[in-house]
Design an enzyme around this catalytic site. Structure first.
Site, PDB file in Angstrom:
ATOM      1  N   GLY A  40       1.014  -1.216   0.094  1.00 38.90           N
ATOM      2  CA  GLY A  40       0.072  -0.110  -0.441  1.00 38.90           C
ATOM      3  C   GLY A  40       0.679   1.565  -0.044  1.00 38.90           C
ATOM      4  O   GLY A  40       0.680   2.352  -0.542  1.00 38.90           O
ATOM      5  N   HIS A  41       1.721   1.452   1.098  1.00 35.64           N
ATOM      6  CA  HIS A  41       2.780   2.306   0.680  1.00 35.64           C
ATOM      7  C   HIS A  41       3.794   2.231  -0.547  1.00 35.64           C
ATOM      8  O   HIS A  41       3.799   3.513  -1.154  1.00 35.64           O
ATOM      9  CB  HIS A  41       3.905   2.512   1.853  1.00 35.64           C
ATOM     10  CG  HIS A  41       3.403   2.189   3.575  1.00 35.64           C
ATOM     11  ND1 HIS A  41       3.826   0.686   3.861  1.00 35.64           N
ATOM     12  CD2 HIS A  41       2.823   2.847   4.203  1.00 35.64           C
ATOM     13  CE1 HIS A  41       2.821   1.000   5.293  1.00 35.64           C
ATOM     14  NE2 HIS A  41       2.809   2.431   5.598  1.00 35.64           N
ATOM     15  N   GLN A  65       1.144  10.817  17.818  1.00 35.10           N
ATOM     16  CA  GLN A  65      -0.605  10.804  17.507  1.00 35.10           C
ATOM     17  C   GLN A  65      -0.914   9.100  17.786  1.00 35.10           C
ATOM     18  O   GLN A  65      -1.796   8.593  17.936  1.00 35.10           O
ATOM     19  CB  GLN A  65      -0.634  10.209  16.007  1.00 35.10           C
ATOM     20  CG  GLN A  65       0.367   9.269  15.185  1.00 35.10           C
ATOM     21  CD  GLN A  65       0.285   9.392  14.214  1.00 35.10           C
ATOM     22  OE1 GLN A  65       1.271  10.537  13.548  1.00 35.10           O
ATOM     23  NE2 GLN A  65       0.397   8.507  13.282  1.00 35.10           N
ATOM     24  N   GLY A 151      -2.575   8.298   1.896  1.00 39.58           N
ATOM     25  CA  GLY A 151      -3.635   7.002   1.829  1.00 39.58           C
ATOM     26  C   GLY A 151      -5.538   7.691   1.914  1.00 39.58           C
ATOM     27  O   GLY A 151      -5.726   7.740   3.046  1.00 39.58           O
ATOM     28  N   GLN A 157      -7.722  11.245   8.206  1.00 45.77           N
ATOM     29  CA  GLN A 157      -6.936  11.824   8.184  1.00 45.77           C
ATOM     30  C   GLN A 157      -6.414  12.536   7.278  1.00 45.77           C
ATOM     31  O   GLN A 157      -5.982  14.259   7.264  1.00 45.77           O
ATOM     32  CB  GLN A 157      -5.636  10.788   8.417  1.00 45.77           C
ATOM     33  CG  GLN A 157      -4.214  11.444   8.422  1.00 45.77           C
ATOM     34  CD  GLN A 157      -2.534   9.682   8.561  1.00 45.77           C
ATOM     35  OE1 GLN A 157      -2.594  10.440   9.151  1.00 45.77           O
ATOM     36  NE2 GLN A 157      -3.068   9.484   7.482  1.00 45.77           N
ATOM     37  N   LEU A 180      -4.943   0.528  -1.490  1.00 47.53           N
ATOM     38  CA  LEU A 180      -4.544  -0.407  -1.736  1.00 47.53           C
ATOM     39  C   LEU A 180      -5.146  -2.245  -0.750  1.00 47.53           C
ATOM     40  O   LEU A 180      -4.921  -2.547   0.458  1.00 47.53           O
ATOM     41  CB  LEU A 180      -3.055  -1.309  -2.487  1.00 47.53           C
ATOM     42  CG  LEU A 180      -2.346  -1.953  -3.068  1.00 47.53           C
ATOM     43  CD1 LEU A 180      -2.454  -2.174  -4.763  1.00 47.53           C
ATOM     44  CD2 LEU A 180      -1.468  -2.744  -2.531  1.00 47.53           C
ATOM     45  N   SER A 190       0.525  -2.235   8.136  1.00 46.76           N
ATOM     46  CA  SER A 190       1.514  -2.974   8.769  1.00 46.76           C
ATOM     47  C   SER A 190       0.396  -3.099   9.990  1.00 46.76           C
ATOM     48  O   SER A 190       1.530  -3.666  10.522  1.00 46.76           O
ATOM     49  CB  SER A 190       1.925  -1.044   9.312  1.00 46.76           C
ATOM     50  OG  SER A 190       1.849  -0.306   8.804  1.00 46.76           O
TER      51      SER A 190
HETATM   52  P1  AMP Z   1       1.215   4.923   7.912  1.00 43.08           P
HETATM   53  O1  AMP Z   1       2.415   4.236   7.433  1.00 43.08           O
HETATM   54  O2  AMP Z   1       0.102   3.905   8.170  1.00 43.08           O
HETATM   55  O3  AMP Z   1       1.043   5.925   9.230  1.00 43.08           O
HETATM   56  O4  AMP Z   1       0.787   5.083   6.596  1.00 43.08           O
HETATM   57  C1  AMP Z   1       1.689   5.782   5.307  1.00 43.08           C
HETATM   58  C2  AMP Z   1       0.918   6.684   4.720  1.00 43.08           C
HETATM   59  O5  AMP Z   1       0.131   5.361   3.656  1.00 43.08           O
HETATM   60  C3  AMP Z   1      -0.759   7.217   4.304  1.00 43.08           C
HETATM   61  O6  AMP Z   1      -1.185   8.442   4.008  1.00 43.08           O
HETATM   62  C4  AMP Z   1      -1.899   5.812   4.578  1.00 43.08           C
HETATM   63  O7  AMP Z   1      -3.057   6.220   4.335  1.00 43.08           O
HETATM   64  C5  AMP Z   1      -0.813   5.078   3.487  1.00 43.08           C
HETATM   65  N1  AMP Z   1      -1.404   3.607   2.869  1.00 43.08           N
HETATM   66  C6  AMP Z   1      -1.788   2.989   3.802  1.00 43.08           C
HETATM   67  N2  AMP Z   1      -2.026   1.790   3.855  1.00 43.08           N
HETATM   68  C7  AMP Z   1      -2.660   1.570   1.838  1.00 43.08           C
HETATM   69  C8  AMP Z   1      -3.083   0.767   1.919  1.00 43.08           C
HETATM   70  N3  AMP Z   1      -3.348  -0.130   1.886  1.00 43.08           N
HETATM   71  N4  AMP Z   1      -3.724   1.549   0.676  1.00 43.08           N
HETATM   72  C9  AMP Z   1      -3.386   2.776   0.228  1.00 43.08           C
HETATM   73  N5  AMP Z   1      -2.602   3.854   1.609  1.00 43.08           N
HETATM   74  C10 AMP Z   1      -2.026   3.122   2.220  1.00 43.08           C
END
Ligand code: AMP
Length: 285
Positions: A40-41, A65, A151, A157, A180, A190
C-alpha cells in the site's frame, strides 16, 4: 528510475538536496509514512513517481499521535527492510528523522485541527489528529514538497490534512491515493501483522460489509438500517467492539442519511487486540 536511495538523517542535507532539485525545476513529491512498509505504501511511491521527478518518503513513528494505551512501543519497525523496499520502488530519498529532531526538549507547539477531526476516529483517539496535524505540518515544512500523497485508507486523516494545509496556507498540493487491498478485500495495513491466522481469515468481512452497505446506498436506501445490519454482522463474525460504522459526506465528513453525492462508508473495529479501520466510496445510483 534512480538506482540509489539517498538516506537523509538530518535536516540540513535534506534541505540542501531539495533546494538543489528545486533549482533544476524538478517537481518534488513527499510520501509520509510510519515505516513497516507494505505494498500500500509502495503504491503511493509509484503514484509519486508517476506525477513528479523526485520522490522522498519519510519514515517516522510519531509518538504524539498515539494514545497512552496504544501500540507506539510495539509498532513494527524495520528501517533496513523499508529502505530496500523504497529503493526497489524507485524513491530518490528517505527522510528518517529521530524523535529528538522532531521533538527537541523545548518543543511546545501543537496544531489543533477543526471539525474534520471530530467524531469517527477523533472520538476514540483523543489527541490523535492533533498529533497527526502537527507532525505532517513539520514534515511539509522540513521537506517543502510540491505535492504530498496520503492514502484514502486513512480517509479522515486525509481530510484533516487537507483542512490544515488549507487553513495554514501551506504551499503544497495534497493528493489522496486509493486503498490497496489484498485479493480478499482486506486493506493493506502495517497492523495486519498483529492478526492471528483465524483473525486474518475473518478480517476481510470488514470490507465486505462496507461494500455491501455502499451498494445498498446506491439503490437509494436509507443509511440507518444498512448500518445497523452491518454492525450486527461484524459482531456476529467476531469483531468487537465496533467503535463506529457510519456514512459520511466524502468532502465535509458530515453524517449522511441518504446518498446524494459521494459519501464514504467508514468504520473502525477491533478484531481481537487489533484495531482495523477501513472505508469505501458510496455513490448515488
Ligand atoms: P502509515 O505508515 O500507516 O502512517 O501510512 C502511510 C501512508 O500510507 C498514509 O497516507 C496511509 O493512508 C497510506 N496507506 C496505508 N495503507 C494503505 C493502503 N492499503 N493503500 C493505500 N495507502 C495506504
Amino acid at each position: 528510475m534512480p538506482d540509489t536511495l539517498l538516506r537523509l538523517d538530518t535536516l540540513e542535507p535534506l534541505r540542501a538536496r531539495v533546494a538543489a532539485w528545486r533549482r533544476e525545476g524538478e517537481r518534488i513529491v513527499l510520501v509520509p509514512t510510519m515505516g513497516a512498509l507494505h505494498a500500500g505504501h509502495l503504491a503511493l511511491v509509484a503514484h509519486a513517481r508517476a506525477i513528479g521527478q523526485r520522490v522522498i518518503a519519510s519514515i517516522f513513528v510519531n509518538p504524539t499521535q498515539f494514545g497512552p494505551t496504544e501500540d507506539f512501543s510495539r509498532y513494527p519497525r524495520d528501517t533496513e527492510g523499508d529502505l530496500a523496499l523504497l529503493a526497489g520502488a524507485g524513491a530518490d530519498a528517505a527522510w528518517l528523522p529521530t524523535v529528538e529532531i522532531m521533538y527537541p526538549a523545548d518543543f511546545a507547539t501543537r496544531i489543533e485541527p477543526g471539525p474534520a477531526a471530530e467524531g469517527l476516529c477523533g472520538r476514540f483517539r483523543p489527541g490523535h489528529f492533533s498529533g497527526v496535524a502537527t507532525v505532517v505540518a513539520k514534515l511539509l515544512n522540513q521537506v517543502g514538497p510540491d505535492v504530498a500523497l496520503f492514502g484514502e485508507k486513512d480517509f479522515q486523516q486525509l481530510q484533516v490534512i487537507r483542512s490544515v494545509v488549507r487553513d495554514l496556507d501551506i504551499p503544497v498540493a495534497i493528493e489522496g491515493v486509493p486503498t490497496l487491498r489484498e485479493a480478499d478485500g482486506l486493506a493493506l495495513s502495517s497492523r495486519n501483522r498483529y492478526l492471528a491466522p483465524a483473525e486474518r481469515a475473518t478480517a476481510p468481512r470488514l470490507h465486505a460489509v462496507l461494500a455491501r452497505i455502499a451498494e445498498g446506498l446506491a439503490t437509494g436506501a436509507e443509511a440507518g438500517p444498512l448500518v445497523a445490519d452491518g454492525i450486527a454482522e461484524l459482531e456476529a463474525a467476531g469483531f468487537g467492539p465496533v467503535q463506529y460504522l457510519e456514512v459520511r459526506d466524502a468532502e465535509t465528513l458530515a453524517p449522511v442519511a441518504r446518498v446524494a453525492r459521494e459519501a464514504r462508508v467508514i468504520a473502525a473495529a477491533y478484531l481481537g487486540g487489533t484495531r482495523l479501520i477501513d472505508n469505501v466510496a458510496a455513490l448515488p445510483g
